[in-house]
Design an enzyme around this catalytic site. Sequence first.
Site, mmCIF file in Angstrom:
data_model
loop_
_atom_site.group_PDB
_atom_site.id
_atom_site.type_symbol
_atom_site.label_atom_id
_atom_site.label_comp_id
_atom_site.label_asym_id
_atom_site.label_seq_id
_atom_site.Cartn_x
_atom_site.Cartn_y
_atom_site.Cartn_z
ATOM 1 N N TYR A 370 0.834 -1.212 0.000
ATOM 2 C CA TYR A 370 0.000 0.000 0.000
ATOM 3 C C TYR A 370 0.869 1.264 0.000
ATOM 4 O O TYR A 370 0.656 2.191 -0.778
ATOM 5 C CB TYR A 370 -0.908 -0.041 1.237
ATOM 6 C CG TYR A 370 -1.910 1.089 1.339
ATOM 7 C CD1 TYR A 370 -3.029 1.138 0.509
ATOM 8 C CD2 TYR A 370 -1.749 2.095 2.291
ATOM 9 C CE1 TYR A 370 -3.960 2.161 0.630
ATOM 10 C CE2 TYR A 370 -2.675 3.123 2.413
ATOM 11 C CZ TYR A 370 -3.776 3.150 1.575
ATOM 12 O OH TYR A 370 -4.691 4.177 1.698
ATOM 13 N N LYS A 374 1.088 4.250 -2.731
ATOM 14 C CA LYS A 374 0.690 5.630 -2.411
ATOM 15 C C LYS A 374 1.865 6.607 -2.527
ATOM 16 O O LYS A 374 1.672 7.794 -2.807
ATOM 17 C CB LYS A 374 0.068 5.688 -1.011
ATOM 18 C CG LYS A 374 -1.265 4.936 -0.909
ATOM 19 C CD LYS A 374 -2.327 5.520 -1.830
ATOM 20 C CE LYS A 374 -3.689 4.899 -1.630
ATOM 21 N NZ LYS A 374 -4.727 5.475 -2.501
HETATM 22 P P1 NAD Z 1 -13.462 2.235 0.576
HETATM 23 O O1 NAD Z 1 -12.953 0.827 0.544
HETATM 24 O O2 NAD Z 1 -14.596 2.557 1.477
HETATM 25 O O3 NAD Z 1 -13.851 2.704 -0.920
HETATM 26 C C1 NAD Z 1 -13.027 2.445 -2.022
HETATM 27 C C2 NAD Z 1 -13.900 2.358 -3.260
HETATM 28 O O4 NAD Z 1 -13.047 2.072 -4.391
HETATM 29 C C3 NAD Z 1 -14.924 1.230 -3.167
HETATM 30 O O5 NAD Z 1 -16.188 1.712 -3.544
HETATM 31 C C4 NAD Z 1 -14.400 0.222 -4.153
HETATM 32 O O6 NAD Z 1 -15.424 -0.590 -4.750
HETATM 33 C C5 NAD Z 1 -13.692 1.095 -5.168
HETATM 34 N N1 NAD Z 1 -12.724 0.308 -5.940
HETATM 35 C C6 NAD Z 1 -11.814 -0.563 -5.464
HETATM 36 N N2 NAD Z 1 -11.163 -1.148 -6.494
HETATM 37 C C7 NAD Z 1 -11.669 -0.628 -7.628
HETATM 38 C C8 NAD Z 1 -11.404 -0.851 -8.997
HETATM 39 N N3 NAD Z 1 -10.490 -1.747 -9.395
HETATM 40 N N4 NAD Z 1 -12.108 -0.170 -9.921
HETATM 41 C C9 NAD Z 1 -13.050 0.734 -9.518
HETATM 42 N N5 NAD Z 1 -13.348 0.987 -8.235
HETATM 43 C C10 NAD Z 1 -12.670 0.297 -7.286
HETATM 44 O O7 NAD Z 1 -12.186 3.122 0.893
HETATM 45 P P2 NAD Z 1 -12.064 4.630 1.410
HETATM 46 O O8 NAD Z 1 -11.660 4.582 2.824
HETATM 47 O O9 NAD Z 1 -13.239 5.435 1.004
HETATM 48 O O10 NAD Z 1 -10.766 5.093 0.579
HETATM 49 C C11 NAD Z 1 -10.825 5.873 -0.609
HETATM 50 C C12 NAD Z 1 -9.396 6.253 -0.977
HETATM 51 O O11 NAD Z 1 -8.791 6.956 0.097
HETATM 52 C C13 NAD Z 1 -8.489 5.055 -1.262
HETATM 53 O O12 NAD Z 1 -7.611 5.381 -2.322
HETATM 54 C C14 NAD Z 1 -7.718 4.918 0.038
HETATM 55 O O13 NAD Z 1 -6.489 4.268 -0.165
HETATM 56 C C15 NAD Z 1 -7.555 6.358 0.438
HETATM 57 N N6 NAD Z 1 -7.281 6.560 1.855
HETATM 58 C C16 NAD Z 1 -8.198 6.257 2.831
HETATM 59 C C17 NAD Z 1 -7.896 6.480 4.164
HETATM 60 C C18 NAD Z 1 -8.880 6.197 5.278
HETATM 61 O O14 NAD Z 1 -8.552 6.456 6.442
HETATM 62 N N7 NAD Z 1 -10.070 5.709 4.997
HETATM 63 C C19 NAD Z 1 -6.647 6.998 4.526
HETATM 64 C C20 NAD Z 1 -5.733 7.294 3.523
HETATM 65 C C21 NAD Z 1 -6.060 7.076 2.204
#
Ligand code: NAD
Length: 466
Positions: A370, A374
């Site tokens: 990851y 990133k």
């Molecule tokens: P989440 O898992 O709730 O949502 C991610 C979405 O991406 C889901 O709807 C999933 O179906 C979609 N997805 C996954 N693979 C896919 C693909 N191959 N094609 C199309 N869609 C796809 O995650 P989140 O927490 O909402 O995270 C969103 C972004 O933020 C991600 O990039 C994550 O790495 C980043 N992020 C989140 C956090 C956190 O604390 N939640 C922290 C840092 C970064």
Amino acid sequence: MSDRYGDFIQSSIGKKVAKNLGLPLPVTLDRFESGQRIVRGSVLIGSAAGEDNRVREAVAHVLADLHAEVYVSDDATDTEALNEIGVDAKVASSTEDKFKVLVFDASNISNAAELKQMYEFFHPVARRVEQSGRVIVIGRPPEDITDIDTALAQRSLEGFVRSVAKEFKRGITAQLVYVGEGNEKNLDSTLRFFSSARSAYVSGQVVRVKAGEAIDVDWNQPLAGKTMLVTGASRGIGEAIARVLARDGAHVICLDVPQQQSDLQKVAGEISGSVLTVDITAEDAGKQIAAAATKRGGLDAIVHNAGVIRDKTLANMDENKWDMVININLASIATLNRYLLEQNSLNDNARIVCVSSIAGIAGNNGQTNYATSKAGVIGLVDATAKQFATGGAGMTINAVAPGFIETEMTASIPFAIREAGRRMNSMSQGGLPIDVAETIAWMASPASGGLNGNIVRVCGQNLLGA
Ligand code: NAD
């Protein structure tokens, strides 16, 4: 997701317990609601002595436009200059007035001794900033400066701002904006963002405002008439991004994998957007996105939000977990950008916004795959920004790096680690998806033409990688 400790601490008994035991005291952060004023209180402005008026004039123009209640410390000449610009500035009383926003123009500070002006401006008001207040310091990018005394003074501002962000507590944020000489007119969208409740969970950040065209917008609907695509839009952060972009006037194409179709349709339906079910790693993903874009006259922004975690220590990680995370979180973004640029699917002045993570900055146990992906996103943004700066038809690319955000992704983290992640920041709480979404809306705005190549953490100044 519920934050039981955060809720308990809001009660009077909770406050007493926390105070006596020295526990973190998270406050309820101000968050933006449509129709609200950008600045909900008075603004104290100041500037370091010097010939160059460009930054202070740009700040005054923004404040005049916001009809903000403006105060200056005690310098009468400042008030006259401000009146000419249309700011009816008052002189602050020495002890009574409280401020929601402090803005200091440090662009004229040109050696170590002159840094004292930071102390002189901020020391008397350090206890007079309201809850969820804002501190903004504006300087010149040290990398553009050849004189050693000036460069060291401007670079010093970072240490000052990051410390204020840690010290002031009570939901108060502090940011440093480095604006290139001659680019002061591009400060508008950034000053509005940082002085408003939209930047609730962004703190201790350094943002560079450079050349580029800041397009005039209707500030109530800054994205009106624009078409913007969000990947991973069916839930979590992506859903919040889609909702905020639509709130600000954009037509949003909501993309997610076919398995998420019903959730995706629900989100798109509620914001009058459109639906595109495609896996971003599929061979024809670019083609499908380009076709959807063409139907609406091209894309004005694409937000690469979709991402996954598949955590394991490196020793225990099977190959699939490595491949999947790199392909979805990183490789697909590079492939899609290349394809969409080749196909002219992105309009002039289009915005690309990527979602990185503080894990990509600091690294994290169990997240080699990851964090690699990133950190790669940051590399992609850096390199693409350089290309855009020299002939990108006004396009820009920037990234957010979220910290601990309350979503299904973080709900799956074991309790003790989750609680540590949630509290280890200057806000003593996790952020909400809307905090990431507001930051992305600022980057995606036509008015943000001066933002290119910025990586802004939305992490409440998390200790990880700070
Ligand atoms: P989440 O898992 O709730 O949502 C991610 C979405 O991406 C889901 O709807 C999933 O179906 C979609 N997805 C996954 N693979 C896919 C693909 N191959 N094609 C199309 N869609 C796809 O995650 P989140 O927490 O909402 O995270 C969103 C972004 O933020 C991600 O990039 C994550 O790495 C980043 N992020 C989140 C956090 C956190 O604390 N939640 C922290 C840092 C970064």
